[in-house]
Design a protein around this motif. Structure first.
Motif, short mmCIF file in Angstrom:
data_model
loop_
_atom_site.label_atom_id
_atom_site.label_comp_id
_atom_site.label_asym_id
_atom_site.label_seq_id
_atom_site.Cartn_x
_atom_site.Cartn_y
_atom_site.Cartn_z
N LYS A 1 -7.53 -6.79 -4.58
CA LYS A 1 -7.35 -5.84 -3.38
C LYS A 1 -8.62 -4.98 -3.08
CE LYS A 1 -5.56 -4.29 0.53
NZ LYS A 1 -5.53 -5.25 1.64
N LEU B 1 -4.19 -5.29 -7.70
CA LEU B 1 -4.94 -4.12 -7.28
C LEU B 1 -6.46 -4.16 -7.39
CD1 LEU B 1 -5.07 -1.00 -6.28
CD2 LEU B 1 -4.81 -0.35 -8.92
N LEU C 1 -5.88 2.83 -5.40
CA LEU C 1 -7.09 2.08 -4.37
C LEU C 1 -7.99 2.89 -3.52
CD1 LEU C 1 -8.02 -0.52 -3.03
CD2 LEU C 1 -6.02 -0.27 -1.35
N ASN C 2 -7.28 3.95 -3.10
CA ASN C 2 -7.99 4.95 -2.25
C ASN C 2 -8.97 5.68 -3.13
OD1 ASN C 2 -6.76 4.61 0.07
ND2 ASN C 2 -5.16 5.93 -0.02
N ASN D 1 0.73 -1.22 -0.02
CA ASN D 1 -0.15 0.13 0.04
C ASN D 1 1.01 1.38 0.03
OD1 ASN D 1 -2.40 1.26 0.10
ND2 ASN D 1 -2.42 1.34 2.25
N LYS D 2 1.49 1.43 -0.99
CA LYS D 2 2.62 2.51 -1.17
C LYS D 2 2.49 3.06 -2.74
CE LYS D 2 4.86 2.42 2.73
NZ LYS D 2 4.95 3.61 3.60
N GLN D 3 2.96 4.29 -2.72
CA GLN D 3 3.04 5.19 -3.87
C GLN D 3 1.61 5.20 -4.68
OE1 GLN D 3 6.87 3.06 -5.11
NE2 GLN D 3 7.60 5.26 -5.13
N SER E 1 -11.76 -5.38 -0.16
CA SER E 1 -11.68 -4.17 0.62
C SER E 1 -13.26 -3.75 0.63
CB SER E 1 -10.86 -3.03 0.09
OG SER E 1 -9.57 -3.38 0.35
N HIS F 1 -0.06 2.90 -6.27
CA HIS F 1 -0.96 1.71 -5.91
C HIS F 1 -1.84 2.08 -4.82
CE1 HIS F 1 1.91 -0.08 -8.24
NE2 HIS F 1 1.28 -1.10 -8.27
N ARG F 2 -1.34 2.83 -3.84
CA ARG F 2 -2.18 3.28 -2.66
C ARG F 2 -3.05 4.46 -3.21
NH1 ARG F 2 1.61 6.31 0.77
NH2 ARG F 2 1.33 7.71 -1.03
N ASP F 3 -2.59 5.28 -3.91
CA ASP F 3 -3.49 6.46 -4.46
C ASP F 3 -4.48 5.88 -5.06
OD1 ASP F 3 -1.77 8.18 -3.27
OD2 ASP F 3 -0.74 8.70 -5.08
#
Length: 305
Positions: A62, A59, A32-33, A24-26, A66, A28-30
């Motif tokens: 995930k 992704l 997903l959010n 959950n970084k960079q 979620s 990929h996190r953005d």
């Protein structure tokens, strides 16, 4: 193979899209959010684009894991469907009344009624389409018509499109401009930086119940350069590096092991192959130099991208 040798509970660099290993970084996190927030606010179309191997399928998995029980999700891994097949798939997934002999307009009415029924019970339907760049033009138009199903307050069907950069090219066609205008949010998955690659490798080792410091910092840097930060290539090279270290009975993955793995990977970058070749040729004489680099590396690591 090497699991017991390195004290691993499972293979840390498998190519299977296991959400346990999601980083959950960079970007990929953005991404997903963005998807989670958009879906919770019924925003309609969402598009996520990334090069081959950047982790779109992981992704996607995930995202699906979620979402809470309010959402009814449907996942299409291979969207090379005809318009009729797409509508039949959606009808089956939401349990709308459907028969193979049902006329197209009647099927749309059946889907609409079922979506309304689900909405009255507080349920939201999400269709997630992976490899969306492979979807035929006629099927994309059928998808757009499905998103016309709405109430005065909300969309009854939300769409998440994940695909390679060719998806942007496809959606730039003038005859698909109506769908393109409906895309509310777009994200582009970026490869990992050198720091991101180091975090990625350590995270996957830890998630597999192993020692996150199994790879030396310089070995991770070499893999970062050779893989260009693409997760699938990082996995391939890291797996091979572990095999080389295991074959030599060594518990730490060094630059020598990384160089061997890079040289054996066809998709390695030119810089990566050059580094691997030079390191391999220089290996007998680099013991002292390697030690110096290991001491100096933490001081200039932040400057490497």
């Amino acid at each position: 193979m090497y699991k017991d040798f390195f004290g691993l509970g499972e293979k840390p660099f498998s190519l299977t899209p296991d959400t346990q290993f999601f980083v959950n970084k960079q970007s990929h996190r953005d991404a997903l959010n963005t998807m989670l927030i958009s879906l919770k606010h019924c925003e309609g179309f969402i598009k996520v684009v990334g090069e081959v191997g950047t982790g779109k399928t992981l992704l996607c998995r995930k995202l699906l894991s979620s979402l809470d029980k309010r959402f009814i999700t449907s996942y299409i891994p291979n969207p090379y469907l005809t318009p009729d097949e797409l509508k039949a798939f959606v009808a089956h997934e939401i349990r709308a009344e459907y028969t193979e002999s049902m006329p197209a307009h009647q099927l749309m009415v059946s889907i609409y009624r079922r979506l309304l029924q689900l909405a009255r019970h507080g349920r939201q339907v999400v269709l997630v389409i992976d490899e969306a760049q492979a979807m035929p033009r006629e099927t994309i138009e059928a998808l757009r018509l499905l998103t016309n199903l709405e109430t005065e307050k909300r969309k009854l069907l939300q769409i998440v499109l994940l695909g390679q950069p060719e998806l942007d090219t496809l959606l730039s066609r003038s005859d698909l401009r109506q769908l393109k205008q409906r895309i509310v949010f777009s994200e582009y998955l970026q490869p990992f930086t050198a720091k991101g690659v180091a975090h990625y490798i350590r995270h996957r080792l830890q998630a597999a119940e192993g020692n996150p410091e199994t790879f030396s910092p310089l070995a991770m840097w070499m893999i970062a350069k050779a893989s260009r930060g693409i997760p699938r290539l990082i996995n391939v090279m890291s797996h091979k590096a572990l095999l080389v270290a295991y074959g030599r009975g060594e518990k730490t993955v060094s630059t020598f092991h990384a160089a061997k793995a890079i040289a054996d990977t066809e998709e390695s970058s030119r810089l990566g192959k050059l580094l691997a070749l030079r390191w391999h040729l220089m290996w007998p004489a680099v013991g002292g130099l390697s030690a110096m680099l290991m001491i100096a590396l933490p001081h200039w690591w932040g400057g490497i991208v």
